[in-house]
Motif scaffolding. Structure first.
Motif, PDB file in Angstrom:
ATOM      1  N   PHE A 123       6.976  17.280   4.934  1.00 16.74           N
ATOM      2  CA  PHE A 123       5.523  17.289   5.049  1.00 16.74           C
ATOM      3  C   PHE A 123       5.010  18.700   5.321  1.00 16.74           C
ATOM      4  CE2 PHE A 123       6.855  13.018   6.049  1.00 16.74           C
ATOM      5  CZ  PHE A 123       5.903  12.222   5.412  1.00 16.74           C
ATOM      6  N   ARG A 124       3.791  18.938   4.897  1.00 22.93           N
ATOM      7  CA  ARG A 124       3.133  20.206   5.186  1.00 22.93           C
ATOM      8  C   ARG A 124       2.740  20.272   6.660  1.00 22.93           C
ATOM      9  NH1 ARG A 124       0.871  23.268   1.233  1.00 22.93           N
ATOM     10  NH2 ARG A 124      -0.954  23.714   2.531  1.00 22.93           N
ATOM     11  N   GLU A 125       2.630  21.474   7.169  1.00 20.56           N
ATOM     12  CA  GLU A 125       2.198  21.648   8.552  1.00 20.56           C
ATOM     13  C   GLU A 125       0.675  21.565   8.633  1.00 20.56           C
ATOM     14  OE1 GLU A 125       3.787  24.982  10.613  1.00 20.56           O
ATOM     15  OE2 GLU A 125       5.807  24.705   9.809  1.00 20.56           O
ATOM     16  N   LYS A 167       2.305   9.162  -0.984  1.00 22.44           N
ATOM     17  CA  LYS A 167       0.921   9.037  -0.545  1.00 22.44           C
ATOM     18  C   LYS A 167       0.778   9.068   0.978  1.00 22.44           C
ATOM     19  CE  LYS A 167      -0.457   6.313  -4.595  1.00 22.44           C
ATOM     20  NZ  LYS A 167      -0.986   5.006  -5.055  1.00 22.44           N
ATOM     21  N   ILE A 168       1.895   9.027   1.687  1.00 22.46           N
ATOM     22  CA  ILE A 168       1.856   9.045   3.151  1.00 22.46           C
ATOM     23  C   ILE A 168       1.742  10.488   3.624  1.00 22.46           C
ATOM     24  CG2 ILE A 168       3.141   8.488   5.259  1.00 22.46           C
ATOM     25  CD1 ILE A 168       4.547   6.276   3.637  1.00 22.46           C
ATOM     26  N   ASN A 169       0.842  10.732   4.554  1.00 19.32           N
ATOM     27  CA  ASN A 169       0.643  12.079   5.086  1.00 19.32           C
ATOM     28  C   ASN A 169       0.640  12.029   6.607  1.00 19.32           C
ATOM     29  OD1 ASN A 169       0.005  14.695   5.681  1.00 19.32           O
ATOM     30  ND2 ASN A 169      -2.012  14.696   4.708  1.00 19.32           N
ATOM     31  N   LEU A 170       1.788  12.272   7.207  1.00 20.76           N
ATOM     32  CA  LEU A 170       1.909  12.211   8.664  1.00 20.76           C
ATOM     33  C   LEU A 170       1.180  13.352   9.356  1.00 20.76           C
ATOM     34  CD1 LEU A 170       5.698  11.254   9.062  1.00 20.76           C
ATOM     35  CD2 LEU A 170       3.719   9.747   8.869  1.00 20.76           C
ATOM     36  N   THR A 171       0.837  14.390   8.614  1.00 20.91           N
ATOM     37  CA  THR A 171       0.158  15.542   9.203  1.00 20.91           C
ATOM     38  C   THR A 171      -1.327  15.287   9.403  1.00 20.91           C
ATOM     39  OG1 THR A 171       1.765  16.995   8.131  1.00 20.91           O
ATOM     40  CG2 THR A 171      -0.246  18.026   8.939  1.00 20.91           C
ATOM     41  N   ARG A 200       0.819  -1.212   0.000  1.00 18.48           N
ATOM     42  CA  ARG A 200       0.000   0.000   0.000  1.00 18.48           C
ATOM     43  C   ARG A 200       0.853   1.263   0.000  1.00 18.48           C
ATOM     44  NH1 ARG A 200      -3.913   1.788   4.998  1.00 18.48           N
ATOM     45  NH2 ARG A 200      -4.544   3.798   4.175  1.00 18.48           N
ATOM     46  N   PHE A 201       2.096   1.148   0.469  1.00 16.36           N
ATOM     47  CA  PHE A 201       2.937   2.319   0.616  1.00 16.36           C
ATOM     48  C   PHE A 201       4.182   2.253  -0.270  1.00 16.36           C
ATOM     49  CE2 PHE A 201       0.623   1.939   4.660  1.00 16.36           C
ATOM     50  CZ  PHE A 201      -0.035   3.152   4.647  1.00 16.36           C
ATOM     51  N   ASP A 202       4.041   1.611  -1.435  1.00 19.30           N
ATOM     52  CA  ASP A 202       5.153   1.623  -2.373  1.00 19.30           C
ATOM     53  C   ASP A 202       5.484   3.051  -2.785  1.00 19.30           C
ATOM     54  OD1 ASP A 202       5.463  -1.073  -2.292  1.00 19.30           O
ATOM     55  OD2 ASP A 202       4.286  -1.482  -4.098  1.00 19.30           O
TER      56      ASP A 202
END
Length: 419
Positions: free
Chosen positions: A45-47, A13-17, A7-9
């Motif tokens: 990453f965006r804030e 697409k990962i958004n830790l925010t 899913r995370f290749d």
């Protein structure tokens, strides 16, 4: 055991925010961090968008155990000011309540740490252990009288509040006050505690003022009527002629609510769930509690990681792990990822109470900000589970735990226990 990664290749697409990221199943989240650890460079990453706050330049995610340890050892390159606990730069008015040593650098940090360490250092271990045993006995007494219940509300949350409040001279009648305010501070973005996002900042400020005013009243009383409790010691603690200012005492008390109470509460809650989900580990622990408890506690702390991250800010242009950071860059140290790093931990997703060595970063890494109360947290967890399983050996969690909507704190809000 290894988490699924397909899913995370695409790490883009990962958004830790996004708070939704932190609410997903642990396996999916672990898979995302595993993918980030395989990425060739730190991801940016965006804030988070906060009403009333300007949108910042974003932050870098440090996800490797080695990189986080290195940053922790280099306070001259990565500072804690202006804040270590918020991605967004908070307004100046917050410093009255959150300007504690966790957000400071030396020499201010060293000064505060020297003053409070006399009240929370290892010399207090015997007193803390006695307080922990007393609190654990009372909690288990009430559990037995009450029967199956919300384990967080009736046990895990009460344990650290009872220990620290009892030693600080806070009466049991005020435990509910501490519990409710701590929920708002760590659950500012959880609709159960703060219904709307635009209420987050006012709720946080109001709650902080209430806690600050509360401790100020107690401190003023202890100045006039000193006793043998921790507030008296903090009020009168002196190093080289210096004492804590009223503002410093208030912010330190709020720090205790987060670091000294919430983290222990969440380790206890997650510990019961882990031992329920892994009955073979539970059986092993109960077969000889004193023999297995030290490593079991470390493994619970590793798996729970009650504080997911801390922030640092690059004080100058510098390099870590082959990446160059510019002065002013924000970096988040993701302890939850470091505690699953395949380069450090064999079978990192396996709960193993015999794991040795276990160099987890739950209390931070070696450096000026390593948790002052780490030894006390370990003691509380050990004492609590000794009392709990000694008297209720068949207690277990039941049903799906309800997790806090947050990224900074990893918490279980509610989980039922049966016995």
């Amino acid at each position: 055991m290894y988490p699924p990664v397909s899913r995370f290749d695409d790490v883009a697409k990962i958004n830790l925010t996004d708070l939704a990221f932190w609410s997903q199943p642990f396996g999916d989240r672990d898979a995302a961090f595993a993918a980030l650890r395989r990425a060739p460079r730190p991801m940016h990453f965006r804030e988070p968008a906060m009403p009333g706050y300007p949108h910042g330049a974003g932050y870098y995610a440090l996800v490797h155990h080695a990189d986080i340890a290195e940053v922790s050892r280099r306070p001259q390159d990565f500072c804690s000011a202006p804040t270590g606990i918020s991605i967004v730069d908070l307004p100046q008015e917050f410093n009255n309540f959150f300007g504690s040593m966790i957000n400071m650098d030396n020499p201010q940090h060293a000064r505060l740490r020297r003053i409070v360490s006399r009240a929370f250092g290892r010399g207090m271990a015997a007193e803390f252990e006695a307080a922990s045993r007393k609190a654990a006995r009372q909690i288990v007494d009430e559990l037995i009288a009450t029967g199956p219940c919300d384990f967080v509300r009736q046990a895990a949350a009460i344990m650290p509040i009872a220990v620290l409040s009892g030693m600080m001279g806070i009466p049991p009648s005020d435990y509910e006050f501490i519990y409710d305010r701590s929920n708002i501070i760590v659950g500012t973005f959880d609709p159960e505690y703060v219904p709307r996002l635009d209420q987050a900042t006012p709720a946080l400020l109001r709650t902080s003022r209430e806690l600050g005013s509360y401790i100020a009243r107690l401190a003023a009383d202890r100045v006039k009527n000193p006793t043998d409790d921790l507030i008296t010691r903090l009020v009168h603690a002196e190093i080289d002629g210096e004492r804590l200012t009223p503002e410093e005492l208030s912010s330190f008390f709020i720090l205790l609510v987060i670091a000294g109470m919430e983290t222990t509460r969440n380790a206890l809650s997650r510990g019961l769930v882990l031992l329920t989900e892994h009955p073979e580990q539970r059986e092993l622990l109960l077969s000889d509690f004193d023999a297995y408890a030290p490593r079991a506690v470390e493994e619970i702390l590793r798996m729970a990681t009650p504080i997911n991250w801390m922030r640092r800010t690059a004080a100058r242009d510098c390099e870590v792990g082959g990446h160059t950071f510019a002065k002013g860059d924000k970096v988040l140290l993701f302890y939850c990822s470091a505690n699953r790093d395949e380069k450090v931990f064999t079978d990192p997703y396996t709960f193993d109470i015999t794991r040795d060595p276990n160099p987890h970063l739950t209390f931070g890494s070696v450096g000026p900000h390593f948790c002052l109360g780490a030894h006390l947290a370990r003691m509380e967890v050990t004492v609590f589970f000794r009392e709990l399983f000694g008297r209720l050996p068949h207690i277990r969690s039941e049903g799906e735990p309800r997790r806090l909507v947050a990224s900074f704190v990893e918490a279980i809000k509610h989980v039922q226990c049966v016995f």
